[in-house]
Design a protein around this motif. Structure first.
Motif, PDB file in Angstrom:
ATOM      1  N   PHE B  11     -33.080 -11.702   1.139  1.00 37.25           N
ATOM      2  CA  PHE B  11     -33.874 -12.148  -0.009  1.00 37.25           C
ATOM      3  C   PHE B  11     -33.007 -13.026  -0.904  1.00 37.25           C
ATOM      4  O   PHE B  11     -31.806 -12.795  -1.019  1.00 37.25           O
ATOM      5  N   GLY B  42     -32.689   1.537  -1.180  1.00 38.40           N
ATOM      6  CA  GLY B  42     -32.252   0.165  -0.968  1.00 38.40           C
ATOM      7  C   GLY B  42     -31.614  -0.070   0.382  1.00 38.40           C
ATOM      8  O   GLY B  42     -30.998  -1.106   0.610  1.00 38.40           O
ATOM      9  N   SER B  43     -31.747   0.870   1.302  1.00 35.69           N
ATOM     10  CA  SER B  43     -31.103   0.691   2.606  1.00 35.69           C
ATOM     11  C   SER B  43     -31.931  -0.181   3.542  1.00 35.69           C
ATOM     12  O   SER B  43     -31.482  -0.505   4.630  1.00 35.69           O
ATOM     13  N   GLY B  44     -33.151  -0.524   3.116  1.00 34.27           N
ATOM     14  CA  GLY B  44     -33.941  -1.463   3.916  1.00 34.27           C
ATOM     15  C   GLY B  44     -35.109  -0.826   4.653  1.00 34.27           C
ATOM     16  O   GLY B  44     -35.739  -1.470   5.492  1.00 34.27           O
ATOM     17  N   LYS B  45     -35.438   0.402   4.316  1.00 35.70           N
ATOM     18  CA  LYS B  45     -36.499   1.122   5.029  1.00 35.70           C
ATOM     19  C   LYS B  45     -37.855   0.433   4.829  1.00 35.70           C
ATOM     20  O   LYS B  45     -38.550   0.135   5.799  1.00 35.70           O
ATOM     21  N   SER B  46     -38.201   0.195   3.560  1.00 35.01           N
ATOM     22  CA  SER B  46     -39.489  -0.450   3.284  1.00 35.01           C
ATOM     23  C   SER B  46     -39.503  -1.865   3.830  1.00 35.01           C
ATOM     24  O   SER B  46     -40.525  -2.333   4.339  1.00 35.01           O
ATOM     25  N   THR B  47     -38.370  -2.532   3.709  1.00 30.04           N
ATOM     26  CA  THR B  47     -38.300  -3.908   4.209  1.00 30.04           C
ATOM     27  C   THR B  47     -38.574  -3.936   5.710  1.00 30.04           C
ATOM     28  O   THR B  47     -39.265  -4.830   6.215  1.00 30.04           O
TER      29      THR B  47
END
Ligand SMILES: Nc1ncnc2c1ncn2[C@@H]1O[C@H](COP(=O)(O)OP(=O)(O)O)[C@@H](O)[C@H]1O
Ligand SMILES: [Mg+2]
Lengths: 408, 270
Positions: B11, B42-47
């Protein structure tokens, strides 16, 4: 429930006011166990104003009694009302009950000049001629490749204290992929396979069984400990750094080289351990960052506060031996060099006073299993360094190193 | 089957706010496998879930669903194959519409030319039967506005609606995190039940390690946009909450091992 605490001589009196029932039992037990942890091993419950005792309360008394028993302490309940006496008698612990305080304590009570005594201070000569012979049996230097001739088979009879890197595998070939740190005390070896997830394992000396290891690195001491000193927090020190303990071991043994075993409650440990066997190294020389992280795990913060550590260390004043391998200079005391390995166990209290090393090591090893094994490091990175490992209270057995034999 | 090949997403690239949210993530999930994704904030799970759902197109890599490359598909097109439930229990349904109307919308989802679905007795009975399975007594309140329900009830219905048409893939993003503990447990149990009954392929982001141990067939742990641990098969069956905590600690410990530590250990690890 209200607890009023008072130290009188070697005794610690807890006046329990109110109800010792299910809602207070844990609080009561934790308070007493904390006192035991802090070295108060002779507890007296003044039950004058204890007006209820439930079965949960009895269980808490049993917990306290068990802990005191393990450190050869004493437990007494005085001034108890009839129903308390009866309940305790019914559960078979009549010997806890006493009408009044012990005589010696009553004498103290009338003597107001009394000040609380340090219960577990002191040093003891165990064997004035006790000493150790140190051999550097194997001296692998990180991060050289391991050749067949770098691997030595070690035996650990009861007179041996050692640290190093090795494997419990039978043959040098099998051992190659399993070299990790170990520490050995009185013939018992605690070692850890080099994996990120691994827990220490041990080989216990029993009857005719003498543990053996294939080692690529070992400081191997044979002989007898000469001194014991106890340490516990006082006005000056809340804890003791490894360099303080090293300094004390050197001064008490009046030698420029000493080895010691510490059993103590941990304030914080700092160190690293192998997570891949050096036997698998393909090239000689320093492993750069970040690859080094595939080989070594670093604690990252001060760890294992409140646990019980068993540390074995070899320490010298600089220049004691010429070209002595395997010793690192200690930034916390630049006059000293040393090498220390620690095995970490869940907390177990130690008896006060003059205690036996082997007995206490065996006791530790017969309890819950060790949680970690570390090569201790003195981390002096500016601003962000974690410092050196330090201990709160415990016992240190030490001996001078009289002979230094080279590589065998 | 879901196959994610080396996807990355940054991002705000080339700005001070640049975040590498996904860093070369690959993951293959077999049909019918229920996988939990855990990891720090913030580890990127949702991303990762958003990348699969098509909320954005990854900078690199490809995504295959049932052997079909869907990387270039817009989000609405993927929605015909993918069911989603989010954290907010009020987001997955229209508050002023009745329970029945919300469900009928879900039944028509993805149809390019929505057939007018007659709300006859048979349809109503079908709806009531499925809603009865929730064991919340909602089958008697089908004509009530969904906005009158509690968060737990709405999330249970949202889950039911998201799986009504048996999606090829179900994505759950902390879908029990905003509920009270009792409702959360109920929705978690329902999740496992529906996924098993319909033999769905599902990815569930959860912050609850206990849920990760109890519900799915597989646990994937993420950290800093990467998959750092993958418990499956026997490993998954054996894993317990303390093991997960230990793995978390190990991952974070490794992070603290930086160049300055390496330099220090050159002196101290001998
Ligand atoms: N739409 C976005 N725009 C900018 N940054 C984002 C966006 N989505 C996520 N991020 C950033 O990407 C990183 C990963 O976020 P996320 O996937 O939400 O983490 P998690 O779900 O594991 O808590 C975070 O640093 C977050 O701030
Ligand atoms: Mg070492």
């Amino acid at each position: 429930m209200q607890l009023i605490q008072e130290q009188l001589g070697k005794y610690f009196v807890i006046k329990a006011i109110g109800k010792l029932d299910a809602s207070w039992a844990d609080y009561f037990a934790e308070t007493c166990l904390d006192l035991i942890r802090n070295g108060h091993h002779n507890l007296i419950i003044d039950a004058d104003e204890l007006n209820f005792l439930s079965s949960a309360g009895i269980r808490s008394l049993l917990r306290i009694n068990k802990e005191l028993h393990s450190v050869k302490g004493s437990f007494l309940i005085v001034h108890a009302q009839d129903f308390v006496v009866k309940t305790i008698e019914m559960t078979g612990f009549k010997h806890w009950i006493s009408k009044d305080f012990p005589k010696e304590l009553l004498a103290l009570k009338s003597d107001h000049s009394f000040s609380s005594a340090q219960v577990d201070e002191g040093s003891f000569v165990l064997n004035p001629s006790g000493s150790l012979t140190l051999s550097v049996v194997a001296d692998w230097q990180p991060w050289n490749t391991v050749k067949a001739e770098n691997i030595s088979k070690l035996h650990f009879p009861a007179s041996v204290f050692a640290l190093g890197i090795g494997s419990a595998a039978d043959s040098p070939e099998e051992a190659r992929s399993h070299f990790g740190e170990f520490v050995a005390v009185g013939g018992h070896v605690i070692f850890q396979a080099p994996e990120a997830k691994s827990r220490p394992d041990y080989l216990l000396a029993e009857k005719d069984f003498i543990p053996q290891m294939q080692a690529i690195q070992a400081l191997y001491c044979n002989g007898e400990m000469s001194h014991l000193f106890r340490f516990s927090p006082d006005e000056k020190n809340a804890f003791f750094g490894l360099s303080d303990i090293s300094e004390k071991a050197l001064s008490i043994t009046k030698c420029n080289a000493a080895a010691f075993v510490v059993l103590a409650e941990v304030d914080g440990l700092v160190g690293a351990n192998l997570i891949q066997s050096p036997g698998l190294l393909k090239n000689n020389g320093i492993i750069p960052f970040p690859e080094i992280r595939e080989w070594l795990s670093f604690c990252g913060e001060r760890v294992f506060s409140g646990y019980q550590a068993m540390v074995f260390g070899v320490v010298t004043r600089n220049g004691a031996f010429e070209k002595m391998p395997l010793l690192a200079s200690l930034p916390s005391n630049p006059e000293l060099s040393g090498h220390f390995h620690a095995a970490v166990f869940p907390y177990q209290p130690l008896q006060n006073g003059k205690i036996d090393l082997i007995q206490n090591v065996q006791k530790l090893l017969s309890g819950p299993p060790p949680q970690a094994l570390m090569h201790l490091a003195d981390d002096n990175r500016p601003a962000i360094g974690l410092g050196q490992s330090s201990l709160i209270r415990g016992a240190c057995w030490c001996a001078p190193i009289q002979n230094m034999e080279g590589i065998l | 089957m879901l196959k994610i090949n080396a996807i990355s997403k940054t991002f705000f690239p080339n700005t001070v706010n640049e975040v590498g949210a996904l860093n070369n993530v690959s993951l293959t999930i077999k049909e019918g496998c229920f996988t939990a994704i855990i990891g720090t904030n913030g580890s990127g799970k949702s991303t990762l879930l958003n990348a699969i759902a098509g909320t954005f197109i990854p900078d690199q890599g490809s995504i295959l669903l049932n052997e079909t490359e869907i990387s270039a598909w817009p989000e609405y097109k993927r929605a015909s194959l993918i069911g989603r439930v989010f954290q907010n229990p009020f987001a997955g349904s229209a508050a002023e519409m009745t329970i029945a109307e919300n469900i009928i919308m879900a039944m028509r989802r993805g149809q390019s030319r929505p057939l007018r679905l007659a709300v006859n007795a048979a349809v109503k009975e079908e709806i009531a039967e499925k809603v009865r399975m929730l064991k919340m007594g909602l089958e008697d309140r089908l004509d009530n506005p969904i906005g009158t329900l509690s968060g737990g009830q709405r999330q249970a219905l949202t889950l039911l609606m998201a799986t009504w048409l048996k999606p090829k893939l179900l994505l759950l993003d902390e879908h029990t995190a905003a509920l009270d503990p009792k409702s959360a447990a109920k929705v978690a149990e329902l999740t496992k039940h529906i996924i098993e009954k319909e033999n769905l392929t599902a990815l569930m982001v959860t912050h609850s390690m206990q849920q990760a141990v109890d519900l799915p067939d597989r646990i994937v742990m993420m950290h800093r946009g990467q998959i750092v641990e993958d418990y499956r098969d026997e490993m998954k069956k054996r894993v317990r909450v303390p093991d997960l905590i230990e793995t978390f600690n190990r991952v974070q410990k490794r992070e603290l091992f930086d160049e300055s530590v390496a330099a220090m250990l050159q002196q101290q690890y001998i």
